[in-house]
Design an enzyme around this catalytic site. Structure first.
Site, PDB file in Angstrom:
ATOM      1  N   ASP A  11       1.285  -1.291  -0.298  1.00 11.70           N
ATOM      2  CA  ASP A  11       0.321  -0.037   0.153  1.00 11.70           C
ATOM      3  C   ASP A  11       1.114   1.121  -0.232  1.00 11.70           C
ATOM      4  OD1 ASP A  11      -1.864   1.820   0.111  1.00 11.70           O
ATOM      5  OD2 ASP A  11      -2.852   1.418   2.001  1.00 11.70           O
ATOM      6  N   ASP A 105      -3.081   2.125  -5.851  1.00 11.79           N
ATOM      7  CA  ASP A 105      -1.966   2.714  -4.938  1.00 11.79           C
ATOM      8  C   ASP A 105      -2.003   1.260  -4.116  1.00 11.79           C
ATOM      9  OD1 ASP A 105      -4.160   3.296  -3.780  1.00 11.79           O
ATOM     10  OD2 ASP A 105      -3.581   4.629  -2.270  1.00 11.79           O
ATOM     11  N   GLU A 106      -2.296   0.540  -4.344  1.00  9.21           N
ATOM     12  CA  GLU A 106      -2.954  -1.262  -3.364  1.00  9.21           C
ATOM     13  C   GLU A 106      -2.727  -1.956  -4.369  1.00  9.21           C
ATOM     14  OE1 GLU A 106      -5.402  -2.131   0.297  1.00  9.21           O
ATOM     15  OE2 GLU A 106      -5.618  -0.717  -1.021  1.00  9.21           O
TER      16      GLU A 106
END
Length: 458
Positions: A11, A105-106
């Site tokens: 993350d 973003d993960e």
């Protein structure tokens, strides 16, 4: 469950805000908030410096401005965020072919699919170092034998850390956590658990599966128990083709008041848009789900003219749909979703769906907002936008109003804040431009620009 911590959850730390800080030298180490700047705007991401003041994602922007009036409030630049996300996902693909992206973003990564038999911790450390080297940004990583534990571990690792859950230590991680940590435990389930005297994951586990099934039904009760004792056999699934994004809540007491239903629909619509934006998507079809008192379930949908991620549009559409549903006997579940997903929106991101909306309902009417106001209606200049000037070169908009626009001239490779200058909004020498990459080449050219004559802006 695996015998080694080979599932990795990555993350990026405060991703949107971190990108803005990396792009703008004057904002490094300062509070930055990215999101909608209109009267009904919400926070998408807050930097860690802003979080110190209590700002968090999904918060009303008006409230965030009161908590930190001197923070930088910026519109999002999804094009740049996607470019950096692609770089990160490429680095993940060099580690293992089995990647499950969750948003820009993960992502999950299955290290059992990687070549060789290298120590997972060493792989994670090298991956984090490469991401920092390639993007200048930091990532937090969790390693465990399941997706559930890996995600919780990455949350524990924030910011810029690594947490490894070795086999046999799952209880030490899970037991003290509040029940809301577990996926699927929303406000209604948490309140039901609280009434039963259960506030931590350890207390869920001690309650036992049989009692949980009695309280929540077979599927939900058994799922709660399995998560509480760390059992999660879900595989990492590559190339997920997400068809829709939705949220729903089940209520302990059936809703019969129409005003309360409208309130819940608005709240669900806002949560749904947050997930939509987190995934970097927009959608064309708004869907509501209604489960009535007799367990009959129905859905209603409306297809818009163009994809949107505007919370006002989703709220208003969902309201129209719920008004057409007969809820006379009561409602036990409501849901809002967006389908027909796209990677773009044809309307201005975070725009208002209608003018003259009320501000944050929690705000006292007499309390002034000290931060710079949102752009004037019709303004073409928004805080955070990339611009270029024929004389001063590349920069970004700090704010605009009363026929003027203020620009700070700096590029990502600069080590010191750039100069600020103010122009007429219709200055022909000023134009919009594409975002520069974080490792912007040719930054040395700035030194000559800084020596040019002209008054600094306010």
């Amino acid at each position: 469950m695996r015998s080694r911590p080979t599932i990795l959850h990555l993350d990026m730390d405060a991703f949107f805000a971190a990108v803005e800080q990396a792009s703008k030298p004057s904002l490094r180490g300062k509070p930055v908030v990215v999101g909608g700047l209109g009267p009904r705007g919400v926070v998408s991401t807050a930097s860690y410096e802003a979080r110190v003041h209590g700002i968090h994602s999904a918060m009303a922007m008006a409230r965030a401005r009161r908590l930190s009036p001197n923070a930088a409030y910026l519109y999002p630049r999804f094009g740049l965020y996607r470019q950096i996300s692609e770089t990160v996902m490429t680095l993940l693909g060099e580690v293992s072919p089995l990647i499950e992206p969750l948003s820009l973003d993960e992502a999950y990564l299955d290290l059992e699919a990687a070549e060789g038999d290298e120590d997972p911790r060493r792989i994670a450390l090298r991956l984090r170092a490469r991401i920092r080297s390639e993007t200048g940004l930091t990532a937090s990583v969790g390693l465990a034998g399941s997706k559930l534990l890996a995600k919780i571990a990455s949350e524990k690792a924030k910011p810029d850390g690594l947490v490894v859950v070795e086999p046999g230590t799952e209880g030490a991680l899970l037991d003290p956590l509040p029940v809301r940590t577990l996926p699927g435990v929303g406000p209604a389930t948490a309140e039901h658990l609280r009434r039963a005297g259960i506030s931590t994951v350890a207390e869920i586990a001690r309650t036992g599966e049989a009692e949980l099934v009695r309280l929540f039904g077979k599927a939900h009760g058994a799922s709660l128990y399995a998560m509480a004792v760390g059992l999660d056999n879900r595989p990492v699934v590559a190339d997920r083709d997400v068809k829709s994004i939705s949220v729903e809540d089940t209520f302990d007491i059936d809703l019969t008041d129409r005003a309360r239903m409208r309130y819940e629909i608005d709240r669900l619509a806002d949560r749904c848009v947050q997930r939509l934006r987190g995934a970097g998507r927009s959608g064309r079809t708004v869907v509501i789900k209604v489960r009535r008192f007799d367990f009959s379930t129905l859905t209603r949908s409306e297809t818009l003219r163009a994809p949107t991620d505007d919370p006002g549009v989703v709220r208003e559409t969902a309201r129209r749909l719920i008004e057409a549903v007969d809820t006379t006997g009561g409602v036990r579940l409501l849901g809002v979703g967006v389908a027909g997903l796209a990677d773009f929106t044809q309307e201005d991101l975070f725009a208002q769906s209608a003018e003259g909306r009320e501000t944050d309902e929690d705000a006292p009417e007499a309390l002034p907002v000290l931060a710079p106001p949102a752009p004037e209606p019709g303004s073409q200049w928004y805080p955070g936008q990339d611009v270029t000037h024929e004389v001063y070169g590349a920069g970004w908009v700090q704010g605009s109003g009363v026929g003027r626009v203020t620009v700070r001239f700096e590029v990502p490779a600069d080590t010191a804040p750039g100069r600020v200058r103010t122009f007429a909004v219709d200055d022909p020498a000023l134009a919009h431009s594409d975002a520069l990459p974080l490792s912007a080449p040719g930054a040395a050219a700035r030194s000559s620009r800084d020596d040019r004559p002209g008054p600094d802006g306010p």
